[in-house]
Design a protein around this motif. Structure first.
Motif, short mmCIF file in Angstrom:
data_model
loop_
_atom_site.label_atom_id
_atom_site.label_comp_id
_atom_site.label_asym_id
_atom_site.label_seq_id
_atom_site.Cartn_x
_atom_site.Cartn_y
_atom_site.Cartn_z
N ARG A 39 -17.72 63.95 -28.51
CA ARG A 39 -17.37 63.44 -26.64
C ARG A 39 -17.43 61.82 -26.80
O ARG A 39 -17.35 60.81 -26.59
N THR A 40 -18.00 61.09 -28.40
CA THR A 40 -17.65 59.82 -29.02
C THR A 40 -16.37 59.35 -29.90
O THR A 40 -15.99 58.18 -30.13
N SER A 41 -15.29 60.64 -30.33
CA SER A 41 -14.11 60.20 -31.04
C SER A 41 -12.99 59.68 -29.78
O SER A 41 -13.41 60.07 -28.86
N ASP A 42 -11.96 59.15 -30.57
CA ASP A 42 -10.49 58.70 -29.90
C ASP A 42 -9.55 59.25 -30.20
O ASP A 42 -9.39 59.32 -31.69
N PRO A 43 -9.04 60.13 -29.21
CA PRO A 43 -8.34 61.72 -29.34
C PRO A 43 -7.67 61.13 -30.35
O PRO A 43 -6.28 61.70 -30.81
N GLY A 44 -6.44 59.57 -30.01
CA GLY A 44 -5.51 58.97 -30.93
C GLY A 44 -5.34 59.16 -32.03
O GLY A 44 -4.43 59.42 -33.33
N THR A 45 -6.90 58.43 -32.96
CA THR A 45 -7.05 58.46 -33.78
C THR A 45 -8.01 59.91 -35.05
O THR A 45 -7.86 59.73 -35.98
N THR A 46 -7.92 61.00 -34.59
CA THR A 46 -9.59 61.56 -35.11
C THR A 46 -8.65 63.21 -34.58
O THR A 46 -8.05 63.41 -33.01
N SER A 47 -8.90 64.17 -35.19
CA SER A 47 -9.03 65.56 -34.95
C SER A 47 -9.34 66.31 -34.77
O SER A 47 -10.51 65.70 -35.87
N VAL A 48 -9.26 67.40 -34.33
CA VAL A 48 -10.61 67.82 -34.38
C VAL A 48 -10.91 69.15 -35.72
O VAL A 48 -12.30 68.82 -36.49
N SER A 49 -9.76 68.97 -36.62
CA SER A 49 -10.10 69.31 -38.15
C SER A 49 -11.00 68.72 -39.02
O SER A 49 -12.29 69.24 -39.55
N GLU A 50 -11.11 67.28 -38.97
CA GLU A 50 -11.68 66.15 -39.38
C GLU A 50 -12.45 66.12 -39.00
O GLU A 50 -13.46 66.27 -39.81
N ILE A 51 -13.28 66.58 -38.05
CA ILE A 51 -14.67 66.51 -37.32
C ILE A 51 -14.86 67.12 -37.96
O ILE A 51 -16.40 67.32 -37.92
N ALA A 52 -14.72 68.55 -37.66
CA ALA A 52 -15.10 69.74 -38.06
C ALA A 52 -15.88 70.07 -39.86
O ALA A 52 -17.08 70.39 -40.21
N SER A 53 -14.74 69.55 -40.28
CA SER A 53 -14.76 69.31 -41.94
C SER A 53 -15.83 68.02 -41.88
O SER A 53 -16.95 68.44 -43.11
N LEU A 54 -16.22 67.70 -41.24
CA LEU A 54 -17.04 66.84 -41.52
C LEU A 54 -19.03 67.11 -41.30
O LEU A 54 -19.61 67.41 -42.31
N PHE A 55 -19.07 68.26 -40.45
CA PHE A 55 -19.94 68.58 -40.63
C PHE A 55 -20.00 70.31 -41.62
O PHE A 55 -21.43 71.49 -40.83
N GLY A 56 -19.33 71.20 -42.31
CA GLY A 56 -19.14 72.19 -42.98
C GLY A 56 -18.53 72.52 -42.36
O GLY A 56 -19.06 73.95 -43.07
N PHE A 57 -18.10 73.03 -41.70
CA PHE A 57 -16.88 74.14 -40.88
C PHE A 57 -15.29 73.48 -42.04
O PHE A 57 -14.29 72.99 -41.35
N TRP A 58 -15.08 75.07 -42.05
CA TRP A 58 -13.52 75.00 -42.76
C TRP A 58 -13.33 76.19 -42.15
O TRP A 58 -11.68 76.26 -42.33
N HIS A 59 -13.29 77.06 -42.02
CA HIS A 59 -12.67 78.13 -41.32
C HIS A 59 -12.19 77.87 -39.85
O HIS A 59 -13.39 78.48 -38.83
N PHE A 60 -11.38 77.09 -39.64
CA PHE A 60 -11.08 76.38 -38.48
C PHE A 60 -10.85 77.26 -37.19
O PHE A 60 -11.40 77.67 -35.66
N GLY A 61 -10.20 78.61 -37.60
CA GLY A 61 -10.07 79.86 -36.24
C GLY A 61 -11.60 80.39 -36.09
O GLY A 61 -11.95 80.60 -34.88
N ARG A 62 -12.62 80.70 -37.11
CA ARG A 62 -13.91 80.88 -36.52
C ARG A 62 -14.84 79.43 -36.45
O ARG A 62 -15.52 80.06 -35.12
N PHE A 63 -14.37 78.95 -36.41
CA PHE A 63 -14.96 77.78 -35.87
C PHE A 63 -14.66 77.86 -34.02
O PHE A 63 -15.72 76.86 -33.42
N ALA A 64 -13.65 77.17 -33.99
CA ALA A 64 -12.94 76.94 -32.92
C ALA A 64 -13.62 78.40 -31.65
O ALA A 64 -14.25 78.25 -30.28
N ALA A 65 -13.23 79.02 -32.12
CA ALA A 65 -13.92 80.80 -31.60
C ALA A 65 -15.16 80.82 -30.82
O ALA A 65 -16.11 81.12 -29.68
N ASP A 66 -16.36 80.45 -32.00
CA ASP A 66 -17.66 80.22 -31.77
C ASP A 66 -17.75 78.63 -30.64
O ASP A 66 -18.81 78.80 -29.69
N PHE A 67 -17.58 78.02 -31.58
CA PHE A 67 -17.69 76.76 -30.17
C PHE A 67 -17.11 77.03 -28.65
O PHE A 67 -18.01 76.80 -28.21
N LYS A 68 -16.03 77.85 -28.08
CA LYS A 68 -15.97 77.96 -27.08
C LYS A 68 -16.58 78.85 -27.12
O LYS A 68 -16.96 78.95 -25.49
#
Length: 365
Positions: free
Chosen positions: A281-310
């Motif tokens: 919510r505080t990131s710039d979508p032009g310079t930051t990707s979802v995967s970059e932010i997710a990995s910062l908090f220990g999420f590496w399986h992005f498919g499962r992460f996205a499903a849990d997030f939704k």
């Protein structure tokens, strides 16, 4: 059916308000005199309603949640807090202690609490200046009040004083609706009635209200929370939490199940999902990707992460990042300050009038 009140929310506090929320962070920020964090753990997106009226001496806060929810709250120093649930038995807890129809949570200023609420639960929090309670106790010639407690406690309260408080709450919407624009009549009524009702409640329960297990759970959770806050960038394992809390894995699991209804592993995942959401919510979508932010908090399986997030938040992380700039800054401020028209459906557990008869207010005190 209950008594529904809809009203405009006004900066100066009159005539009270109801607000609908679909955002756990905004819901937490809107609560006065408490630092709150929400971990929604249900099967659908967050939803809650909040109604608050405060006189400067006393406050009444009604809360309803749509999904299962855990709330961590630290009370401000200037008030004494009482938490009262519905008259019917529901599976809600305070610091892992099951709350029954006559249970009342007591929280001195500066103390913290963890509340676990099932979906569709209605709670009321009363906050009162301790000196106002003492003055009321002196007027009523009551002794042995439990205002000296320095930690959260659960009262197995006497039914009569709890029933009197519930009668106050049932009458509150009518008073709110009928009060003058400046709220003076309701403020006078609250400042006289709430301290007296609270003094009677505290004087009626003479057995020890403090449960050593509650204090122990709070110490464990605070140690875990302190460790997590100090190690935000490091991978966290259950063994790390056990060392930080000074307990065995079995004890840690039991405390988390009692307080959060979750295993430590699941709790850490929910907590990290909330952290990702705040970062998106505080990131710039032009310079930051979802995967970059997710990995910062220990999420590496992005498919499962996205499903849990939704599942937890009702939208995909990519949509949140893409549309976060569209959220109006004015709308955020309005939510936090309560400057928004909203409608609160009937609060059936507390506000439904037992009958159409008008009772004498003097019977409350």
């Amino acid at each position: 059916m209950g008594t529904a009140i809809s009203g405009n929310t006004i900066k100066n506090g009159s005539p009270g308000f109801w607000i609908n929320f679909d955002d756990p962070d905004e819901f937490a920020a809107a609560q006065p005199r408490a630092d709150v964090r929400i971990d929604d753990t249900g099967s659908g997106p967050f939803g809650a309603r909040l109604g608050i009226f405060d006189t400067g001496i006393c406050g009444v806060q009604f809360t309803w949640n749509r999904e299962d929810m855990v709330a961590r709250a630290s009370a401000h120093e200037d008030r004494f807090y009482l938490l009262i649930g519905p008259a019917e038995r529901r599976p809600w807890t305070c610091l892992g202690a099951p709350m029954g129809p006559w249970s009342v949570g007591l929280y001195p200023g500066g103390s913290s609490n963890v509340i676990r609420m099932p979906s569709d639960l209605e709670l009321v929090m009363l906050s009162i200046e301790p000196d106002a309670i003492r003055r009321a106790a002196d007027d009523l010639a009551l002794d042995d009040l439990k205002l000296a407690t320095s930690a959260p406690a659960i009262l197995a309260a006497a039914p009569l004083p709890v029933a009197s408080i519930r009668r106050f709450l049932r009458h509150f919407p009518r008073m709110l609706h009928n009060t003058p624009a400046d709220g003076s009549q309701l403020k006078f009524w609250m400042d006289r009635t709430l301290p007296r009702l609270t003094a009677r409640l505290l004087a009626a329960e003479h057995s020890s209200a403090t449960d050593d297990r509650i204090s122990s759970r709070l110490r464990i959770l605070n140690r875990v929370e302190g460790f997590l806050e100090a190690n935000t960038d490091a991978p966290i394992y259950i063994a790390d939490l056990c060392v930080a809390a000074g307990v065995s894995e079995r004890t840690l699991v039991n405390v988390f199940q009692q307080c959060f209804g979750l295993s430590p592993i699941r709790y850490l995942r929910v907590r990290r999902l909330h952290q990702v959401r705040r970062a998106l919510r505080t990131s710039d979508p032009g310079t930051t990707s979802v995967s970059e932010i997710a990995s910062l908090f220990g999420f590496w399986h992005f498919g499962r992460f996205a499903a849990d997030f939704k599942t937890l938040f009702g939208q995909t992380p990519s949509n949140l990042l893409r549309h976060r700039a569209e959220r109006s800054v004015l709308q955020k401020v309005s939510h936090r300050r309560g400057i928004k028209k909203a409608y609160l459906p009937p609060i059936t557990a507390f506000l439904a009038l037992a009958s159409s008869a008008i009772f004498d207010l003097s019977t409350l005190v």
